[in-house]
Design a protein around this motif. Structure first.
Motif, short mmCIF file in Angstrom:
data_model
loop_
_atom_site.label_atom_id
_atom_site.label_comp_id
_atom_site.label_asym_id
_atom_site.label_seq_id
_atom_site.Cartn_x
_atom_site.Cartn_y
_atom_site.Cartn_z
N UNK A 168 58.53 -7.47 76.36
CA UNK A 168 58.07 -6.08 75.66
C UNK A 168 57.07 -5.71 76.77
N UNK A 169 56.76 -3.77 76.45
CA UNK A 169 55.07 -3.96 77.53
C UNK A 169 54.92 -3.22 76.74
N UNK A 170 53.81 -3.10 77.23
CA UNK A 170 52.49 -2.16 76.43
C UNK A 170 51.90 -2.38 75.91
N UNK A 171 51.51 -4.40 76.32
CA UNK A 171 50.58 -4.87 75.29
C UNK A 171 49.07 -4.57 76.31
N UNK A 172 47.99 -4.84 74.85
CA UNK A 172 46.92 -5.24 75.51
C UNK A 172 46.30 -5.79 76.55
N UNK A 173 45.28 -5.22 77.11
CA UNK A 173 44.97 -5.75 78.28
C UNK A 173 43.95 -6.74 78.48
N UNK A 174 43.84 -7.26 77.26
CA UNK A 174 42.89 -8.52 77.19
C UNK A 174 43.83 -9.29 76.80
N UNK A 175 46.18 -9.51 76.81
CA UNK A 175 46.77 -10.12 76.61
C UNK A 175 47.39 -10.23 77.83
N UNK A 176 46.70 -9.08 78.77
CA UNK A 176 47.76 -9.65 80.09
C UNK A 176 48.59 -7.94 79.96
N UNK A 177 48.40 -7.71 79.50
CA UNK A 177 49.33 -6.04 79.71
C UNK A 177 49.14 -4.72 80.08
N UNK A 178 49.36 -3.79 80.53
CA UNK A 178 48.86 -2.39 80.66
C UNK A 178 48.08 -1.52 79.80
N UNK A 179 48.08 -1.74 78.60
CA UNK A 179 47.71 -1.31 77.66
C UNK A 179 48.48 0.03 76.73
N UNK A 180 47.69 1.27 76.78
CA UNK A 180 48.18 2.13 76.37
C UNK A 180 48.83 3.19 77.70
N UNK A 181 50.22 3.63 77.42
CA UNK A 181 50.60 4.00 78.74
C UNK A 181 50.07 5.44 78.50
N UNK A 182 49.84 6.16 77.94
CA UNK A 182 49.63 7.90 77.70
C UNK A 182 48.61 8.45 78.74
N UNK A 183 47.50 7.97 79.43
CA UNK A 183 46.41 8.46 80.59
C UNK A 183 47.05 8.15 81.36
N UNK A 184 48.73 7.48 81.74
CA UNK A 184 48.81 7.59 83.09
C UNK A 184 50.08 8.30 82.62
N UNK A 185 50.56 8.83 81.47
CA UNK A 185 51.31 9.34 81.05
C UNK A 185 51.01 11.37 81.71
N UNK A 186 50.05 11.57 81.30
CA UNK A 186 48.95 12.98 80.85
C UNK A 186 49.14 12.99 82.76
N UNK A 187 48.42 12.02 83.54
CA UNK A 187 48.36 11.58 84.71
C UNK A 187 49.80 12.90 85.61
N UNK A 188 51.10 11.72 85.29
CA UNK A 188 52.09 12.64 85.55
C UNK A 188 52.51 13.98 85.37
N UNK A 189 52.23 14.32 83.95
CA UNK A 189 52.14 15.19 83.38
C UNK A 189 51.71 16.08 84.25
#
Ligand code: NAD
Length: 367
Positions: free
Chosen positions: A147-168
């Motif tokens: 699984x990916x997109x786990x929270x940053x406190x658990x070593x993940x990258x958190x919510x991907x939506x801001x990066x998606x929006x930047x790409x759009x």
């Protein structure tokens, strides 16, 4: 291969799975049912030539199981091409959970779903999508590492939506450069349909650049709140015939269809929603004939997958953002390729992705 939205009556006339119009030689389709938690889910693994099939889990109140199956087939196939065109070593997969995420979702149901993901031993790796959250991914992480997109406190990258929006935003700027001769969006009339996770951040980028931003969301309170926060305007009226420079679909797919195509006035279409063209071969060509510059959805909304991929290979936010920024260059290349070969931008992006998969298949078979 035709992917289109069919009515339940039409869907029920075709063979249940392999005969579906949206079936495109998917490698594996897993039906998950758990009586105790009420989980009913489908995992679609389209292609794993480039790597494990990574794609989010959507929870949605489908009208029937046909609709859910059709959606997972379309979405998982889209992920194959998204990762391939973006240059990631990932295959395409996606999952759908049938139900209303606001009413039916429970921690037990999500945990059970995680166990199904785990049973695939890494062939499918999940992430969040519409109706699921970072907190859900954390629950899934308790029972599987796939699984990916786990929270940053658990070593993940958190919510991907801001990066998606930047790409759009990057893809939109490239499309504007192609269509208007400049990627500066200042003063451009942009209509953002859907003020959710991606839509809101996109609005913030556009507002910062000085675009004339209009927002429409089916939830009026959301529209009002986002408009107020970023000094944008609330759009009223028919989204598809809006007299704007750029239409950014950031809600659900298939908004470019037989009904809307003839009313569109926008000169550029660039948004986050997956599968914007109801029928790729028909509506892609009609957009081209109308002179509308269409930035392929699966290319410009790849920021999220780039971000979660970074989680697998060792998360480095700066690198993920650099790769996402490169969507600008890839989008320009695709417009050029489409012009050179007199094909649609969708076809050009697909051609790049297909070539990459074919080359890797050849390499794999000669090992
Ligand atoms: P979201 O659920 O946060 O937001 C979607 C918004 O669209 C909601 O506010 C909803 O009320 C609104 N909406 C639904 N139907 C609408 C309609 N007919 N007209 C206007 N508004 C409508 O979802 P999101 O995460 O922002 O994703 C938006 C789209 O982008 C989805 O299609 C998703 O699959 C796609 N996408 C998202 C990501 C990501 O990182 N979140 C990545 C790639 C693609």
């Amino acid at each position: 291969m035709v992917t289109e939205v069919l009515t339940p009556a039409e869907l029920s006339k075709v063979d249940p799975v392999f005969g579906q119009l949206s079936f495109d030689n998917h490698e594996q389709i897993v039906f998950c049912n758990d009586k105790d938690t009420g989980l009913k889910a489908i995992i679609g693994i389209h292609n794993t030539v480039l790597g494990p099939a990574l794609g989010g889990t959507r929870m949605w109140k489908y009208n029937n199981e046909w609709e859910a199956l059709n959606d997972v087939l379309r979405l998982s196939r889209g992920m194959t091409y998204k990762s391939a065109v973006t240059g990631l070593n990932l295959g395409g997969g996606k999952a759908v959970i049938i139900g209303d995420s606001k009413i039916d979702k429970t921690p037990e149901m999500i945990t059970k779903f995680g166990q199904y993901v785990n049973s695939l031993s890494g062939k499918y790796i999940t992430a969040e999508d519409v109706g699921t959250t970072t907190a859900d991914m954390d629950l899934i992480r308790d029972v599987t590492s796939f699984v990916t997109g786990v929270s940053e406190s658990r070593g993940g990258s958190g919510n991907p939506s801001p990066v998606t929006a930047y790409g759009v935003f990057m893809g939109m700027k490239a499309a504007a450069k192609y269509k208007f001769g400049s990627d500066n969006l200042e003063g451009k009339k942009v209509l953002v349909q859907g003020a959710g996770h991606v839509g809101e951040t996109l609005v913030s980028h556009l507002a910062k650049e000085g675009a004339d931003v209009y927002i429409f969301d089916i939830h009026e309170d959301k529209t009002q709140a986002v408009a107020q926060k970023y000094g944008a305007k609330v759009f009223t009226g028919d989204v598809y015939s809006a007299d704007v420079d750029i239409y950014a679909p950031c809600a659900l797919g298939a908004t470019i269809n037989d009904e809307t195509i003839h009313t569109l006035k926008a000169k550029v279409i660039a948004g986050a929603a997956n599968n914007q063209l109801a029928v790729e071969q028909i509506h892609g060509v009609l957009l081209q004939e109308k002179g509308i510059a269409y930035a392929p959805d699966f290319l410009i909304n790849a920021g999220g997958i780039i971000n979660v991929y970074a989680e697998i290979v060792g998360y480095d936010k700066a690198e993920a953002l650099r790769r996402t920024e490169n969507i600008y260059n890839t989008t320009l290349e695709i417009f050029a390729l489409a012009d050179q070969n007199k094909i649609t931008t969708h076809q050009a992006a697909m051609a790049i992705a297909e070539r990459r998969i074919a080359e890797r298949k050849l390499q794999n078979s000669s090992k």
